[in-house]
Scaffold this active site. Structure first.
Site, short mmCIF file in Angstrom:
data_model
loop_
_atom_site.label_atom_id
_atom_site.label_comp_id
_atom_site.label_asym_id
_atom_site.label_seq_id
_atom_site.Cartn_x
_atom_site.Cartn_y
_atom_site.Cartn_z
N TYR A 135 14.39 28.71 -5.44
CA TYR A 135 14.26 28.34 -6.85
C TYR A 135 15.24 27.25 -7.23
O TYR A 135 16.08 26.83 -6.42
CB TYR A 135 14.43 29.58 -7.72
N ASP A 137 18.33 26.41 -9.20
CA ASP A 137 19.46 27.06 -9.85
C ASP A 137 20.35 25.97 -10.45
O ASP A 137 21.04 25.27 -9.71
CB ASP A 137 20.25 27.90 -8.85
N SER A 144 17.73 32.31 -1.68
CA SER A 144 18.39 33.62 -1.62
C SER A 144 17.64 34.43 -0.58
O SER A 144 16.45 34.68 -0.72
CB SER A 144 18.33 34.33 -2.96
N ASN A 200 26.11 39.01 -0.56
CA ASN A 200 25.95 40.24 -1.32
C ASN A 200 25.98 41.43 -0.37
O ASN A 200 25.36 41.39 0.69
CB ASN A 200 24.60 40.24 -2.04
#
Lengths: 547, 67
Positions: A135, A137, A144, A200
């Site tokens: 996407y 950003d 991601s 993450n």
């Protein structure tokens, strides 16, 4: 594909989270790529980024696979919720922190800029059938990765993101009427600006956040010695000449905080679990450099997973630094790795010594029957630290900053270049150029000067297939099977629009280890169509997706 | 910034910590080890793909902030 043995599976076939010292846990990476169109120096970067997203969409439509060029479902995003237990006032937040609102330029504005009617379908967001998100950003294209369960898979699906970026870049270059863009896997323009590569990690909510922060700060301050990407220039404004270990270090100003774009903190407190909030937190790590070396990337996520395991077991060392931000900068600014930083107990330690502290704690806690990949990460970590103590230059095959420095030093020696010479700045930049011919890392890899961990054929597959052992499988497979019916998606939901039904159907995927192939593959194979699939999924006492 | 760098260079002092190697006019005279040969090959290869106007190219790489 086989990515190494897993230990101690729970009865449901799920790898443990927060049990034992292991590298296995739910994790993922995010990469914001640097972007320019050399022939269009004043091009709007949001516009260029949207070209990347749309070029990849066009490639997929031509037969590489399916995609959901869909609305991102922001329902569950809470970027202003702080892990320390409060929320930031929206009015006080920097506009770039409002990541649950759409981008600065809307698709309609971009269509207008391109001289197309406003209703032309410009995509700002794709959910790929490998479970990833591609996407726009802010002003960068971002990939991601899908959720994976181990460091080797993290490397594989991160590499898949690079392949997605390269595919889009090549498509734009081959499209008449479009000016070629170049994508860079780096983190600064070396003028004043930094953009991130984030990691993450799923962590049990039961671990108190301050416990995570106190042990992670010295680890993150020193981690750059094993996985920094190297930078020519010192200071956030590149105000002094020289070389440093990390791309990102100089852009960090705080120990702990919610921001990711201003006053960047070593520990980011964004509490947006994208999962069952009562059970998990998602540790959002913003301090890493984007890695090209696969070994650097593998050790970056692998050692971090190990330190998280230590923290969860109450076994992590806590070498409290007197000034973590200053220590971060000092360690980054010394490629000889001899600079020491002060601890509150008076000890002075180098970055390598801090890393040794954590590595030793892992070794002491490592179970005798540790799985293959955990052992591999620990062995490589230990061996690398020995090499760094002896002569850092010997680690050029494994560490980005060292490989880059070796090329820079060779230029300095051959041509007598000062650190202010623009050719050295160009080598720094072009190291991260993703074009296969022009990128210096790409050249090193092709020459056999770096160790590779993943097979290019597996990378190609990972660009179009999701990992099988997380909810990314469910997401990717839904998009592959039912592209027309999936009208919205996020990390923890998929929205279906079924023909003849007026209401949208939202399927939540709040448990990252459900929705795996083991739990849903048969269902996909048996279902006749989207309607049948949803009927089967949502009827009966089924816990294949949500808890 | 590229432009600032140049100003600093012209100004004088910037090379405090790094000793400038003697600007060896790239004579391959006494390079015998295979390792040196490898480095030479590598630099030749990179020379062939580096953008042609280093200063201008680096100055043109301007990004907007990200996360």
């Amino acid at each position: 594909m086989d990515t190494g043995g897993r230990r101690a599976r729970s009865p449901g076939g799920l790898p443990p989270v927060g049990q034992g010292i292991s590298v296995h846990r739910v994790m993922g990476t995010e990469t914001e790529y640097g972007i320019i169109a050399p022939a269009l120096p004043s091009a709007n970067s949001t516009l260029l980024s949207s070209q990347v997203v749309n070029a990849y969409a066009a490639t997929l439509r031509e037969g590489l696979g399916n995609l959901a060029g869909t609305r991102w479902d922001y329902t569950d995003e809470t970027p202003l919720t702080d892990a320390r237990g409060y929320r930031m006032d929206r009015a006080r937040a920097h506009p770039s922190q409002l990541t649950d609102e759409s981008e600065e330029l809307t698709a309609e504005q971009i269509a207008l800029e391109r001289g197309e009617p406003a209703e032309a379908a410009v995509l700002m967001n794709l959910v790929l059938n490998n479970g990833a998100r591609l996407y726009v950003d802010h002003a960068h294209p971002e990939y991601s990765s899908p959720e994976v369960t181990n460091p080797l898979d993290a490397v594989l699906w991160d590499r898949a993101g690079d392949l997605v970026a390269i595919t889009a870049m090549e498509r734009i270059a081959a499209t008449p009427g479009f000016s070629p863009v170049i994508l860079y896997k780096n983190n600064t323009d070396n003028k004043s600006v930094s953009y991130g590569s984030h990691e993450n990690y799923l962590v049990p909510r039961s671990v108190p956040f301050p416990k995570l922060a106190e042990a992670l700060i010295p680890f993150f301050v020193s981690r750059q010695v094993i996985c920094g990407a190297g930078r020519v220039g010192l200071g956030p404004l590149n105000q002094e000449p020289g070389f440093q270990i990390s791309q990102r270090a100089d852009f960090f100003e705080n120990e702990i905080g919610l921001e990711t774009t201003v006053r960047r903190p070593i520990i980011n407190t964004r509490d947006e679990p994208h999962a069952v909030a009562e059970k998990y937190r998602r540790l959002h790590v913003i301090i890493g450099d984007a890695n090209l070396h696969e070994v650097s990337n593998y050790l970056k996520v692998g050692t971090t997973a190990l330190v998280l395991a230590l923290i969860e077991q109450g076994l992590a060392p806590v070498p409290v630094l007197e000034d973590p931000v200053e220590a971060l900068h000092a360690i980054s600014h010394d490629a000889s790795l001899t600079t020491t930083v002060r601890l509150t107990d008076g000890r002075m330690m180098t970055g390598v010594e801090l890393q040794e502290l954590y590595c030793e704690a892992v070794l002491a806690a490592l179970p005798a029957d540790a799985d293959e990949q955990t052992r591999d990460v620990v062995d490589r970590w230990q061996a690398l630290l020995v090499t760094l103590r002896r002569d850092p230059m010997d680690a050029a095959r494994h560490v980005d900053w060292i490989a880059k420095l070796k090329v820079l030093e060779a230029y300095r020696a051959r041509d007598g270049l000062a650190w202010t010479d623009p050719r050295l700045a160009l080598v720094d930049l072009q190291y991260a150029d993703l074009r296969t011919e022009r990128g210096i890392y790409q050249r090193l890899a092709r020459r056999g000067d770096v160790e590779l961990l993943v097979d290019p054929a597996d990378v190609a597959r990972a660009a179009v297939e999701p990992p099988r052992d997380t909810r990314a499988y469910f997401r990717g497979r839904c998009i592959a099977e039912y592209p027309a019916q999936v009208v919205g998606a996020s990390w923890d939901s998929l929205i279906f629009e079924l023909p003849g039904e007026r209401r949208l159907q939202r399927v939540q995927t709040r448990e990252p280890l459900r929705g795996s192939a083991a739990l849903t593959e048969e269902l996909f194979d048996a279902a006749a169509d989207a309607e049948d699939f949803l009927a089967r999924l949502l009827s009966g006492p089924d816990r294949r997706v949500s808890p | 910034m590229a432009s600032q760098d140049r100003i600093t260079t012209g100004g004088s002092s910037s090379e405090s910590e790094e000793e400038l190697p003697e600007p060896v006019p790239s004579a391959p005279a006494a390079q015998e080890s295979t390792q040196t040969q490898g480095v030479d090959d590598l630099l030749d290869e990179i020379d062939g793909v580096l953008e042609s106007n280093a200063e201008e190219f680096v100055r043109g790489f301007v990004q907007k902030g990200g996360q």
